[in-house]
Design an enzyme around this catalytic site. Structure first.
Site, PDB file in Angstrom:
ATOM      1  N   ASP A  68      13.332  66.568  60.797  1.00 44.26           N
ATOM      2  CA  ASP A  68      13.373  67.289  62.064  1.00 44.26           C
ATOM      3  C   ASP A  68      14.681  68.059  62.170  1.00 44.26           C
ATOM      4  O   ASP A  68      15.601  67.874  61.357  1.00 44.26           O
ATOM      5  CB  ASP A  68      13.215  66.336  63.259  1.00 44.26           C
ATOM      6  CG  ASP A  68      14.100  65.105  63.113  1.00 44.26           C
ATOM      7  OD1 ASP A  68      15.266  65.259  62.710  1.00 44.26           O
ATOM      8  OD2 ASP A  68      13.626  63.989  63.397  1.00 44.26           O
ATOM      9  N   ASP A  70      17.480  68.956  65.052  1.00 34.57           N
ATOM     10  CA  ASP A  70      18.005  68.775  66.403  1.00 34.57           C
ATOM     11  C   ASP A  70      18.848  69.988  66.792  1.00 34.57           C
ATOM     12  O   ASP A  70      19.511  70.603  65.951  1.00 34.57           O
ATOM     13  CB  ASP A  70      18.851  67.508  66.481  1.00 34.57           C
ATOM     14  CG  ASP A  70      18.021  66.250  66.266  1.00 34.57           C
ATOM     15  OD1 ASP A  70      16.808  66.296  66.541  1.00 34.57           O
ATOM     16  OD2 ASP A  70      18.585  65.238  65.814  1.00 34.57           O
ATOM     17  N   ASP A 144      28.728  60.458  64.637  1.00 34.87           N
ATOM     18  CA  ASP A 144      29.167  59.289  63.881  1.00 34.87           C
ATOM     19  C   ASP A 144      29.835  59.625  62.553  1.00 34.87           C
ATOM     20  O   ASP A 144      30.980  59.252  62.302  1.00 34.87           O
ATOM     21  CB  ASP A 144      27.995  58.328  63.671  1.00 34.87           C
ATOM     22  CG  ASP A 144      26.713  59.034  63.248  1.00 34.87           C
ATOM     23  OD1 ASP A 144      26.773  60.217  62.834  1.00 34.87           O
ATOM     24  OD2 ASP A 144      25.637  58.410  63.338  1.00 34.87           O
TER      25      ASP A 144
END
Length: 450
Positions: A68, A70, A144
């Site tokens: 996907d 984002d 992260d």
């Protein structure tokens, strides 16, 4: 920029932000789905910033096909909804916009603000409130890993690298942004993501990023069980499942998620069973076949169920069905303390386990009825795994394989006196007590591992 000093340890320099022009990187907008492009241009034309960020950019740079794409923007969720009529806002702690074009749903997030001392935390350091918006820079350093902090800018097709992600992609390294212990305490699920992303990309976890994992593994107990269920599915229902399993064990993470499965590695037979189950799952995914979390969790918890069945039966085969029901209850109750398993998966799990003894009853009507059971195929696949690991005889699995292919049931090759071929002479049993009583175990399957 003062907030960056709290993110990075004193002995580590703050990364230099780099903008890489289109001519110097391999990503083309033609690699994005049409729905993603419509959202990017829709936001841009409305006067907002719009970037593809995270795994979509990371995977393309690593030569992989992303699942996907984002999108991050400075538009607030309500503004995104005004631009796209097909937009739906989801989330509680931090609103996310889902924009649909046909069958494609694009996830759009507003830039998040920096982490400061004002954020509400629990006693372990985990962030509890997070609803402040920020800039593309603050958003990047909230991510992260360095390889997830690269932004594809639709305005000039450049890549903005905030934390040295491009260098780590080239070096094959997974590295946390900022102080590893601080970042893991903010969200312990990052420990699981480190293992998953490293194995997906065939990268290694950087030494400093790996160092606190075993020490901080118990923090996973603070994560809501529903979230951990999803994370375990991502880790173990994928092509890299076996590598992820070993990574979880190496860093002491599996014991915090599935302690029964972690303990199974002390038994070579059950170790082989779990690895084979995950290997089969990976093969089915590679072949684009369906897989179910029910089967995955049935395999992961089976070593504990099988061990408990043996103890409950205590040599009395007649108690096998009662023992399986009780063992299933006990093991599931223990597992639910760590991970939530929805009923839509736990019910099929129990059926797969409950059908295992019935495979040993191969005479006439019983075998025919089992072949028509709605859960037969999943239970049969489970039986094959047990045979492969040596828990049951391979002859039993072969018999059921043949039973599905022929017009009638194949002849039995008895492994016990009560499994003689129908019509063959049978030794009379001695009866004890009243008329009609049978010795326990006369026509019952053996418990697992017996």
């Amino acid at each position: 920029m003062n907030w960056l000093k709290t993110l990075f340890p004193r002995n580590r320099k703050i990364p230099v932000i780099k903008r890489v022009p289109r001519a110097e990187h391999p990503i083309s907008r033609s690699q994005f789905p049409s729905g993603t492009l419509k959202v990017l241009y829709g936001l841009k034309d409305a006067g907002f910033e719009a970037y593809v960020v995270g795994g979509g950019v990371r995977d393309l740079l690593a030569g992989m096909e992303p699942k996907d794409f984002d999108i991050a923007t400075n538009a607030r969720p309500e503004e995104v909804r005004r631009i796209f009529r097909s937009c739906r806002l989801v989330g509680r702690r931090f609103l996310i916009a889902h924009v649909r074009f046909g069958d494609e749903i694009s996830e759009v997030t507003t830039f998040r603000g920096p982490i400061t001392d004002s954020h509400e935390r629990d006693e372990t350091g985990r962030i509890l409130s997070d609803n402040e918006y920020g800039t593309v820079e603050t958003d990047a350093f909230r991510r992260d890993f360095t390889v997830n902090a690269m932004y594809y800018d639709i305005r000039d097709f450049s890549i903005v690298d905030f934390a040295g992600g491009l260098e780590d992609i080239k070096a094959g390294v997974i590295r946390l942004i900022g102080d590893p212990e601080l970042r893991y305490r903010e969200d312990p699920v990052r420990m699981l993501r480190a293992v998953r992303i490293a194995n997906k990309l065939r990268f290694r976890i950087e030494k400093g990023t790996a160092a606190p994992l075993r020490k901080l593994a118990p923090l996973l107990r603070e994560i809501p069980p529903a979230r951990l269920f999803d994370e375990v599915v991502k880790l173990l229902q994928c092509r890299d499942a076996v590598a992820n399993l070993h990574g979880l064990r190496e860093y002491g993470l599996l014991a915090q998620l599935l302690p029964h499965t972690d303990a199974a590695f002390d038994n070579p037979q059950m170790h082989a069973f779990v690895e084979r189950a995950l290997g089969n799952t990976a093969e089915r995914i590679a072949a684009e076949q369906t897989v179910s979390p029910a089967f995955l969790y049935a395999a992961l918890l089976w070593p504990a169920v099988a061990r408990r069945i043996v103890k409950l039966c205590d040599g009395d085969d007649a108690q096998i069905n009662v023992a399986i029901a009780q063992a299933s209850d006990e093991v599931l109750a223990q597992a639910l303390k760590y991970i939530m398993i929805p009923k839509r998966f736990s019910v099929p799990m129990r059926e797969i386990w409950a059908l295992q003894p019935r495979f040993e009853m191969r005479r006439g009507g019983r075998a025919q009825r089992l072949l028509t059971h709605p859960r037969f195929r999943a239970a049969y696949d489970f039986l094959l795994l047990r045979a492969h690991s040596g828990e049951v005889a391979q002859e039993l699995a072969d018999w059921w394989t043949e039973a599905q292919q022929g017009e009638g049931l194949p002849p039995l090759k008895p492994t016990r006196p009560d499994e003689a071929e129908p019509g063959a002479p049978r030794k009379r049993r001695r009866r004890r007590g009243g008329r009609g009583r049978r010795r326990p175990g006369g026509d019952q399957p053996s418990p697992p591992g017996a």
